[in-house]
Design an enzyme around this catalytic site. Structure first.
Site, PDB file in Angstrom:
ATOM      1  N   HIS A  78       0.356  -0.799  -9.196  1.00  0.00           N
ATOM      2  CA  HIS A  78      -1.198  -1.193  -9.341  1.00  0.00           C
ATOM      3  C   HIS A  78      -1.683  -2.134  -8.533  1.00  0.00           C
ATOM      4  O   HIS A  78      -2.902  -2.339  -8.383  1.00  0.00           O
ATOM      5  CB  HIS A  78      -1.532  -1.340 -11.051  1.00  0.00           C
ATOM      6  CG  HIS A  78      -0.964  -0.405 -11.869  1.00  0.00           C
ATOM      7  ND1 HIS A  78       0.045  -0.584 -12.684  1.00  0.00           N
ATOM      8  CD2 HIS A  78      -1.557   0.557 -12.370  1.00  0.00           C
ATOM      9  CE1 HIS A  78       0.274   0.534 -13.254  1.00  0.00           C
ATOM     10  NE2 HIS A  78      -0.705   1.208 -13.302  1.00  0.00           N
ATOM     11  N   CYS A  99       0.989   0.384  -4.310  1.00  0.00           N
ATOM     12  CA  CYS A  99       0.520   1.527  -3.826  1.00  0.00           C
ATOM     13  C   CYS A  99      -0.165   1.419  -2.353  1.00  0.00           C
ATOM     14  O   CYS A  99      -1.129   0.663  -2.523  1.00  0.00           O
ATOM     15  CB  CYS A  99      -0.175   2.458  -4.708  1.00  0.00           C
ATOM     16  SG  CYS A  99      -0.685   3.969  -4.018  1.00  0.00           S
ATOM     17  N   GLU A 101      -4.775  -2.289 -12.274  1.00  0.00           N
ATOM     18  CA  GLU A 101      -5.239  -2.037 -11.022  1.00  0.00           C
ATOM     19  C   GLU A 101      -6.784  -2.492 -10.945  1.00  0.00           C
ATOM     20  O   GLU A 101      -7.214  -3.366  -9.893  1.00  0.00           O
ATOM     21  CB  GLU A 101      -5.410  -0.695 -10.798  1.00  0.00           C
ATOM     22  CG  GLU A 101      -6.156  -0.310  -9.313  1.00  0.00           C
ATOM     23  CD  GLU A 101      -6.255   1.064  -8.897  1.00  0.00           C
ATOM     24  OE1 GLU A 101      -7.652   1.430  -8.184  1.00  0.00           O
ATOM     25  OE2 GLU A 101      -5.674   2.000  -9.473  1.00  0.00           O
ATOM     26  N   CYS A 118      -7.662   8.543  -5.355  1.00  0.00           N
ATOM     27  CA  CYS A 118      -6.438   9.028  -4.642  1.00  0.00           C
ATOM     28  C   CYS A 118      -6.551  10.397  -4.990  1.00  0.00           C
ATOM     29  O   CYS A 118      -6.538  11.054  -6.002  1.00  0.00           O
ATOM     30  CB  CYS A 118      -5.200   8.496  -5.231  1.00  0.00           C
ATOM     31  SG  CYS A 118      -3.870   9.100  -4.832  1.00  0.00           S
TER      32      CYS A 118
END
Length: 282
Positions: free
Chosen positions: A78, A100, A130, A194
């Site tokens: 996150h 990520c 996140e 994403c």
């Protein structure tokens, strides 16, 4: 008498690459050193967290971080706010950064916008790990909203930059952009969602339609789990949300039915396989 269920796991379900990366890093260090601190749940799935805790993963919250010295701490997929890196530097903490790459790219874009004095709106879940990391790039000045209704009574600037948490719905993001433009705002929209996640929204409905019943497996804390389950339920009303094998209601399944199993980007494949085995043995 055996129910003889035909059970299939969705090949596209299970961990996204960001989660795989974080868990691989954690397991490598746990094997070498026997323990590792992790800032927050490594993944929003209690079963997987329990598996890693048994290997020596120690979950801590942000309040505990300043009390650590000379330790290794994993940053999960996150991502984190700049404050976390500052505390680590002060306390000689080695950060194992498993953020990520998609989230890191988004953090950098938001930081650039902030440094350019742009007003920033973030479409995301309040309090999500996140989103906290994203807000941190703006000194917590960005406005976070979960739904466009939240903006009805807020005095927004005439122009701003719109970002999104990486796991949100693409369709909803563009609908929000369109609505804000129609309300007369000048919107610079950055689609930072994403595609590994958003493609699942599209494909999962097709998967769910193929079966008599669908078992959707996800941790209750997973925000993308909630969204993906809604996709399943809309495509197939006989869809059931469970977090562990014990939650299966075996009375729902009739002899010879075709059952589909799928899950969130935080759902481990081993858990879906366990559920498949249980159903096949009914």
């Amino acid at each position: 008498m055996s129910k003889n269920l035909q059970v299939t796991i969705d090949k596209d379900s299970g961990f996204c690459f960001g989660v795989v990366y974080a868990i691989d890093m954690a397991e490598e260090i746990l094997e070498e050193e026997g323990y590792l601190y992790c800032l927050g749940d490594i993944v929003h799935n209690d079963e997987e967290v329990a598996r890693l805790r048994a290997k020596g993963l120690r979950i801590i919250n942000h309040d505990a971080l300043p009390n650590l010295q000379n330790e290794k701490v994993l940053i999960r997929a996150h991502g984190e706010a700049p404050e976390t890196y500052r505390i680590a530097l002060e306390n000689n903490i080695t950060l194992i950064d498993a953020s990520c790459p998609v989230v890191l790219k988004l953090q950098n874009r938001i930081k650039t916008s902030y440094d350019d004095s742009e007003k920033i709106l973030i479409f995301g879940k309040h309090g999500h790990a996140e989103v906290i990391g994203l807000q941190g790039q703006t000194n917590n000045e960005a406005l976070v909203f979960q739904d466009i209704d939240e903006l009805d009574n807020i005095d927004l600037p005439p122009s701003f930059t719109l970002y999104s948490q990486t796991t949100k719905s693409v369709d909803k993001f563009y609908a929000i952009k369109k609505e804000l433009i129609e309300r007369g705002y000048e919107v610079k929209a950055n689609d930072t969602i994403c595609r590994q996640v958003s493609n699942r929204y599209e494909d999962l409905g097709d998967f769910a339609k193929q079966y008599d019943r669908v078992v959707f497996v996800s941790g209750k804390k997973s925000s993308n789990g909630k969204v993906l389950y809604d996709v399943c339920k809309a495509a197939n009303p006989n869809s059931y949300f469970i977090s562990e094998v014990e939650e299966l209601d075996i009375s729902l399944f009739k002899e010879g039915e075709a059952i589909g199993i799928c899950g969130a980007t935080s759902t481990p494949m081993w858990l879906m396989k366990e559920i498949k085995t249980t159903l096949e043995n009914l």
